[in-house]
Scaffold this active site. Structure first.
Site: not given
Ligand code: 13P
Length: 251
Positions: A9-11, A96, A98, A168, A174, A214, A235
């Protein structure tokens, strides 16, 4: 047999040229990953069309990070499921944390989004997970159960063939603070049970449940070794092709 998936997931990261380079690097290394591990990359909307050209005819599948909760029309700034399908997306991430946290994504909206995604031939990666406060209050099972029930219980066993769940924990996203393999396995097994309660044991057995938060090359192996963890939603580590591939190689 359920699919093993490692999805990036590149966000909201990379420019279009950077994203195209990253996708090319992932494709170039994709032959280093066991053939039974499906690679998916989820990019910002702007990147989907050029990245679709890069992954076309390869083992890498394309995903969006979200889609609209309406079919079409006067919804400025939104991108519809059929638009995603038309550029070559095979998946979309939905729900997600976020988006739940910053963009008022409710379970009710997620039902609409999931319906539209499935109706347009997309597979859905539905994210669930508790925040730190909920974890500390011991409510993580309840939170995941209600997120699963509120969304997935509106669908059929047939629909479940095109739905992947990603657990998640918000406190692990993150933060560098990964759930331990035991903590993750405990919830994954629980989520599988919640799915079995509605759809039966076979559907639950066949549903892919990913871990996200993470996840990196150093901890992926232990996580993926758990019985109910069928891969990862990655992520930060998905922004480096070597790390993303190394995670997928952990199987
Ligand atoms: P991280 O791997 O940066 O913790 O993010 C996980 C995530 O939100 C994937 O959708």
């Amino acid at each position: 047999m359920r699919k093993k998936i490692v999805a990036g997931n590149w966000k909201m990261n990379t420019t279009v040229p950077e994203g195209v380079e990253l996708a090319k690097a992932v494709v170039a290394k994709s032959n280093e990953v066991p053939a039974d591990v499906k690679l998916v990359i989820a990019t910002p909307f702007t990147h989907l069309y050029p990245v679709a050209e890069v992954v076309k005819g390869t083992v890498v599948s394309l995903s969006a990070e979200n889609c609209a909760d309406h079919e079409k029309g006067a919804y400025t700034g939104e991108v519809a499921a059929n638009m995603l399908a038309s550029v070559g997306c095979e998946y979309t991430i939905l729900g997600h944390s976020e988006r739940r946290q910053y963009y008022t994504e409710t379970d009710a909206k997620l039902v609409e989004k999931t319906k539209l995604a499935l109706a347009n031939g997309l597979k859905v990666i539905l994210c669930v997970g508790e925040n730190l406060e909920e974890r500390e209050a011991g409510k993580h099972f309840d939170v995941c159960e209600s997120q699963i029930k509120n969304v997935l219980y509106n669908f059929t066993a047939e629909d479940m063939k095109n739905i992947v769940v990603a657990y998640e924990p918000v406190w692990a996203i993150g933060t560098g603070k990964t759930a331990t393999a035991d903590q993750a396995e405990e919830i994954h097994a629980f989520i599988r049970k919640v799915i079995a309660d509605k759809f039966g044991a076979q559907v639950a057995e066949d549903t892919t449940i990913l871990y996200g938060g993470s996840c990196k090359p150093s901890n992926a192996k232990e996580l993926f070794a758990q019985k109910d963890i069928d891969g990862g939603l990655i992520g930060g580590a998905a922004l480096k092709a070597e790390d993303f591939i190394a995670i997928a190689q952990s199987y």
